[in-house]
Design an enzyme around this catalytic site. Structure first.
Site, PDB file in Angstrom:
ATOM      1  N   GLY A   1      52.961 -22.079  77.937  1.00  0.00           N
ATOM      2  CA  GLY A   1      52.147 -22.892  78.855  1.00  0.00           C
ATOM      3  C   GLY A   1      52.397 -24.360  78.611  1.00  0.00           C
ATOM      4  CG  ASN A   2      52.234 -27.013  81.368  1.00  0.00           C
ATOM      5  OD1 ASN A   2      51.220 -27.528  81.793  1.00  0.00           O
ATOM      6  ND2 ASN A   2      52.988 -26.182  82.108  1.00  0.00           N
ATOM      7  CG  ASN A   3      49.145 -29.954  76.329  1.00  0.00           C
ATOM      8  OD1 ASN A   3      48.625 -28.870  76.044  1.00  0.00           O
ATOM      9  ND2 ASN A   3      49.785 -30.709  75.451  1.00  0.00           N
ATOM     10  CB  SER A   4      49.286 -29.306  83.569  1.00  0.00           C
ATOM     11  OG  SER A   4      48.636 -29.600  84.773  1.00  0.00           O
TER      12      SER A   4
ATOM     13  CB  ALA B   1      52.547 -28.516  85.070  1.00  0.00           C
TER      14      ALA B   1
END
Ligand code: C5P
Length: 410
Positions: free
Chosen positions: A213-216, A281
């Site tokens: 995942g990512n920090n969006s 994202a």
């Protein structure tokens, strides 16, 4: 925030037993942020006291051109001023007598004088016994008022004060306030337009507890969604997993986890959408297979390999849909050569505009509350927006798309 926030509402109360509900209506309007000025007829005072209404509205209630205590000072209640002050006027309850005066232009009390002076939209919520309501005189008066542009908030069917059951009950205060909000909504610039937005990250699960995942945060997409909602559009936000506190009221929100789920949710609404904005994202890769059980650490070797496969490119998939009728906007996040990559994405993904964030600059990016962007449109225009809050930027971008794509009240 309610569309009645900061609106000046003149509430006319005429003589019907339903006048007791006017107190509740004042509360409903005030709760939604409106300023309420009550004007009451003498007949209505037998059903609800001016003191109740003035306490709830925190303003004096007017009923005569010259109130008894003002006579000595020669002060009068200026009906013209009140008529001009208001953004909206609602007469609730509107008795058959008041409706008849409104239809003929009779002006023998302050309420009807204010009505005749009002320049704002006027609404009536009739209330009377069923036979009075069904009488041809009443229906003719209502039809005439409607023809003149007065909004009729239809009476409800139900038990009446007489004990009879039929049509004639004043609409409930919540319904009246809602009717006024819907009227205001219909006059907003994007009323009737559908806006579809995706936001936040996607999580691509490796096993039940781990994911890529990512920090969006989803803040930029949520700000655009809120701006579209405030301009009157009906908004569908497809939102990935985020912990951020977002203003999501008044919009349809589909919460999804993975890129595949996000694509399915976007495709379900894309054909109907007038404007679609892809801010999400989306993870570019997902594990080739998802383990049903938590993957255990083993004693063998110092590394492990997870095989990945590409996720669908949602923006590109939408850009090449045959049923595409609306405008399509994508986002790009680049660390270098932003303009080149943004323009490449514009063409490759068949979008109508790309919004470029340049990473590496303080305050720009996908976790914070601020952003600085440049918009490239398919017809070759460039628009730069300096560093500002995502909320403000959301409004500016939405206004840009509204103007560039000629999206108007449908
Ligand atoms: O190709 P890139 O990821 O840089 O493009 C960014 C744009 O494409 C964004 O609008 C993003 O929401 C969208 N995107 C997508 N599906 C992906 C990857 C990106 O819709 N799998």
């Amino acid at each position: 925030m309610s569309l009645l926030h900061n609106r000046k509402v003149l509430l006319g109360v005429s003589g019907s037993i339903a006048a007791y509900k006017s107190a509740h209506l004042v509360r409903e309007l005030i709760k939604r942020g409106a300023e309420v000025q009550v004007v009451i007829t003498d007949a209505a005072k037998d059903f609800v006291t001016p003191l109740t209404l003035s306490t709830l509205s925190t303003r004096p209630v007017y009923s005569a051109f010259i109130e008894e205590e003002q006579k000595t000072y020669g002060v009068w209640n200026n009906h013209v001023e009140m008529g001009l002050w208001a953004d909206l006027m609602v007469i609730a309850p509107a008795s058959s007598n008041t409706l008849s005066k409104m239809a003929t232009g009779a002006c023998d009390n302050l309420l009807t004088a204010v009505y005749l002076s009002a320049k704002c939209p006027v609404f009536v919520a009739p209330a009377m016994d069923l036979d009075m309501y069904a009488n041809g005189a009443t229906s003719d008066n209502l039809a005439l008022l409607k023809e003149r542009g007065i909004g009729i908030i239809d009476a409800d069917f139900g038990e009446l004060a007489s004990g009879l059951v039929g049509k004639g009950r004043m609409a409930e205060p919540e319904a009246i306030a809602h009717h006024l909000e819907e009227y205001l909504k219909a006059s907003l610039p994007l009323a009737g337009q559908k806006v579809l937005i995706n936001a936040g990250p996607t999580h691509e699960h490796i096993d039940p507890v781990r994911f890529l995942g990512n920090n969006s945060s989803g803040k930029m997409g949520a700000a655009l969604a809120a701006a579209a909602r405030d301009l009157g559009a009906s908004v569908h936000l497809v939102l990935g997993p985020t912990q951020a506190t977002l203003d999501l009221h008044g919009m349809q929100v589909s919460r999804i986890t993975s890129a595949d789920e996000m694509l399915a949710a976007m495709l379900s609404d894309f054909a109907q959408s007038n404007l679609t904005i892809c801010t999400a994202a989306v993870s570019d890769y997902k594990p080739a297979s998802r383990s049903q059980h938590k993957i255990k650490k083993t004693d063998e070797g110092q590394s492990m390999v997870i095989s990945l496969e590409k996720t669908p490119d949602i923006l590109q998939t939408l850009g090449t849909q045959e049923n595409r009728k609306g405008y399509l906007v994508g986002f790009a996040l680049e660390t270098h050569d932003g303009e080149v990559y943004a323009k490449d994405k514009l063409a490759r993904k068949n979008a109508d505009a790309i919004v470029l964030n340049t990473l590496g600059k303080e305050g720009v990016g996908f976790e914070g509350d601020t952003n600085e962007v440049t918009v490239y449109t398919a017809d070759g225009k460039t628009f730069s927006f300096p560093l500002t809050s995502k909320i403000t930027l959301g409004k500016s971008l939405l206004e840009l798309f509204m103007n560039e794509f000629n999206l108007t009240n449908a």
